[in-house]
Structure formats: structure tokens, C-alpha cells
Design a protein around this motif. Sequence first.
Motif, PDB file in Angstrom:
ATOM      1  N   UNK A   5      50.243  46.501  46.632  1.00 44.11           N
ATOM      2  CA  UNK A   5      51.515  46.998  46.093  1.00 44.11           C
ATOM      3  C   UNK A   5      51.350  48.286  45.293  1.00 44.11           C
ATOM      4  N   UNK A   6      50.108  48.713  45.109  1.00 44.03           N
ATOM      5  CA  UNK A   6      49.844  49.857  44.247  1.00 44.03           C
ATOM      6  C   UNK A   6      49.728  51.160  45.047  1.00 44.03           C
ATOM      7  N   UNK A   7      49.930  52.296  44.396  1.00 49.18           N
ATOM      8  CA  UNK A   7      49.884  53.584  45.109  1.00 49.18           C
ATOM      9  C   UNK A   7      48.568  53.835  45.818  1.00 49.18           C
ATOM     10  N   UNK A   8      47.450  53.425  45.216  1.00 53.15           N
ATOM     11  CA  UNK A   8      46.129  53.609  45.820  1.00 53.15           C
ATOM     12  C   UNK A   8      45.398  52.269  45.822  1.00 53.15           C
ATOM     13  N   UNK A   9      45.591  51.453  46.863  1.00 48.94           N
ATOM     14  CA  UNK A   9      44.974  50.126  46.892  1.00 48.94           C
ATOM     15  C   UNK A   9      43.443  50.142  46.821  1.00 48.94           C
ATOM     16  N   UNK A  10      42.817  51.244  47.211  1.00 53.58           N
ATOM     17  CA  UNK A  10      41.362  51.297  47.143  1.00 53.58           C
ATOM     18  C   UNK A  10      40.871  51.435  45.702  1.00 53.58           C
ATOM     19  N   UNK A  11      41.759  51.875  44.799  1.00 52.97           N
ATOM     20  CA  UNK A  11      41.415  52.002  43.379  1.00 52.97           C
ATOM     21  C   UNK A  11      42.573  51.453  42.546  1.00 52.97           C
ATOM     22  N   UNK A  12      42.803  50.152  42.617  1.00 50.95           N
ATOM     23  CA  UNK A  12      43.962  49.574  41.929  1.00 50.95           C
ATOM     24  C   UNK A  12      43.782  49.571  40.418  1.00 50.95           C
ATOM     25  N   UNK A  13      44.906  49.599  39.729  1.00 48.38           N
ATOM     26  CA  UNK A  13      44.902  49.535  38.275  1.00 48.38           C
ATOM     27  C   UNK A  13      45.463  48.189  37.835  1.00 48.38           C
ATOM     28  N   UNK A  14      45.463  47.965  36.533  1.00 52.76           N
ATOM     29  CA  UNK A  14      46.078  46.758  35.998  1.00 52.76           C
ATOM     30  C   UNK A  14      45.080  45.649  35.716  1.00 52.76           C
ATOM     31  N   UNK A  15      45.636  44.458  35.514  1.00 52.24           N
ATOM     32  CA  UNK A  15      44.845  43.300  35.093  1.00 52.24           C
ATOM     33  C   UNK A  15      45.188  42.092  35.955  1.00 52.24           C
ATOM     34  N   UNK A  16      44.153  41.422  36.474  1.00 54.14           N
ATOM     35  CA  UNK A  16      44.336  40.213  37.273  1.00 54.14           C
ATOM     36  C   UNK A  16      43.608  39.073  36.569  1.00 54.14           C
ATOM     37  N   UNK A  17      44.353  38.026  36.240  1.00 53.31           N
ATOM     38  CA  UNK A  17      43.792  36.882  35.517  1.00 53.31           C
ATOM     39  C   UNK A  17      44.038  35.617  36.325  1.00 53.31           C
ATOM     40  N   UNK A  18      42.977  34.899  36.616  1.00 56.37           N
ATOM     41  CA  UNK A  18      43.108  33.651  37.371  1.00 56.37           C
ATOM     42  C   UNK A  18      42.877  32.456  36.451  1.00 56.37           C
ATOM     43  N   UNK A  19      43.872  31.582  36.383  1.00 64.61           N
ATOM     44  CA  UNK A  19      43.721  30.350  35.609  1.00 64.61           C
ATOM     45  C   UNK A  19      42.858  29.379  36.400  1.00 64.61           C
ATOM     46  N   UNK A  20      41.797  28.900  35.793  1.00 64.69           N
ATOM     47  CA  UNK A  20      40.854  28.033  36.484  1.00 64.69           C
ATOM     48  C   UNK A  20      40.827  26.662  35.825  1.00 64.69           C
TER      49      UNK A  20
END
Length: 307
Positions: free
Chosen positions: A169-184
Motif C-alpha cells: 500500500x506504500x509508495x515504494x514497497x521495496x523500502x516501506x516505512x512505518x511500524x508493524x507489530x505482531x501480537x504473539x
Amino acid sequence: MSWDHNDKTIEWTIPFQLTRNIIRDVPPFLSPENPENSAKGKIIVITGGATGIGAAAARVWTRAGATGVVIAGRRKELLDKIATELKTLAKETTTILTVPTDVTKVSDTENLFNQVNSTFGVPADVVLSNAGAFSEKLKPHEESSEKWWSMFEVNTLGTHNIATSFIRSQPDPSSPAGTFINTNSGLAALIAPGVSGYSIAKMAAQRYVEYLDVEYPTLKSFTVFPGIVVTDALDPFFEPFALDHPDQTGALALYLASQRADYLKGSLVSINWDVEEMEKHKEEIEKGLLKIKYVPVLPVSGGKGFE
């Protein structure tokens, strides 16, 4: 709180504990009411966000003044219920969006992030991948292969689908920005009878997050243990040990989305750990202290050999 080894209520917390202090509630410096934790300008997507820990995280980020709080889940009636509640908490600058989503379906996860982009005009900043599934306690031969494999479809494939749709969903998927958190889950670290599908799927999801960190270094990726919280999904066995506050995961996500937590990229973090204490050991953590690894035994691999 400090450790008391005679306290039976912490026996399912101690095996995973890193710091001297066990955190059971949101500390003041992680509070969404603390101006330093303002989520203004940020859009968060929370899967499994209609109930339990996901709904609590949505409340935390709404209280923190997030620009957008996006709730994804399978059941529309529950999404509508939490949306009504959040709108009573929301400040004028916070938009609440609900998107019915089955994380096992790529078409759904792609639609989720398309909806985010079309609503806000920009991609999400933070994703709390919280959707999960837990099966009955059965030995492998006692349940169908389809039911056993469904643990991987939700807990592992679902994590992958959310992560890759977020990245695309990001402008440059090869260098994405932001934060991804997985609840485990702490069960990823245990071998307990009757939960093989769930446990292995959660361990795979933890390793998956480590791969995200290596393959997308511009993306901040984390695995979070949410402690033991009273929710509808809690196994009755764990009720005496459920002393953690449901808001802790959402508050920790505020911290992980900040630059202050960059030393933890790709790592496992628990809501029970004192992050102020952890910050004193940044160099050790940055060397992979909180990532899955084989312990070397033989001298040729760096160990001391058998004694």
C-alpha cells in the motif's frame, strides 16, 4: 512489581521475564494521556480490533489523539459496536474507520489498506496485527488436519497477508516505512500438550517478523507478548494468572512506533518488561538478544562443549 518466587500467580509470567520489574499496568510514561505519547498525525490499523486486546489498543490510540484508528475484524456487528464506543472517546481530529476483514484472504487484506489510502489519502503509519485463532486442546490425531492447519492460516498466513498488503500500500514497497507489530503468545516459547498447531504457528509468526526486519530494514517490525489478560478468548485455566491490563499492548505500541524504540527492531518485546530498564541495555539488545537463535554447544560453533 518485583519478583516473589513464592507468588504462584506469576508462574506463567516468570518463564518469559527479562527485566527485574514485572509490569502489570500501563506505566505513566507510556500513558496515552502523556503528551510525549501523542499519536497525532498517525494512522493505526488494528486487526482483531473489535474485541479484547485489539479493542483495548483501539481505545488507547483514540485517547492518544491518533489521526486515524482503523479497526478490522470478521464480524461487522462487533466492529459497529466498538466504532460507536470509540467515537465517544475520539477528539475532533480522530477519524474512526471499520473494515470487515478476514486476514486469511488476500483480497480482504488488500481491500483493508486500499480503504485506508482512499479514506486518509496516505498509507497507514502503524499496523497492530492482532487477529488470531486458538483451537481446542487436542492431540494431533484427535482433530482434523484442516482444523490443525487453520492455526497456521490465521496466525501465520494472516500475519503475512497483513504485512504484505501494508507494504504494497506504500509508495515504494521495496523500502516501506512505518511500524508493524505482531501480537504473539507465550505459548510460542513452550511445548505444551494439546496446542501444537497454535504454538508452532505462533513461533513461525515470530520468525516471520524477524525476516521482515532483515528484508525491509526501513520498516520497524516487532513481536509483542501481550501478557495474560481477561478476554473472551482466555482459557479458563489461565484466569488465576490473568493479572495484566488490557491497555498495555496498545500503550506499548505507542512506544514501539516512536524513535525511542528503534533499538528493538526485529525483536520480541513483552508488556511485562520494564522498557526503561531495557533502554539501559540497548547495545546488548541490538546484537540480537531478543531474537530466535540456536545456542551453540560445541566449541567449533562457539560453545563450550559438553561438560
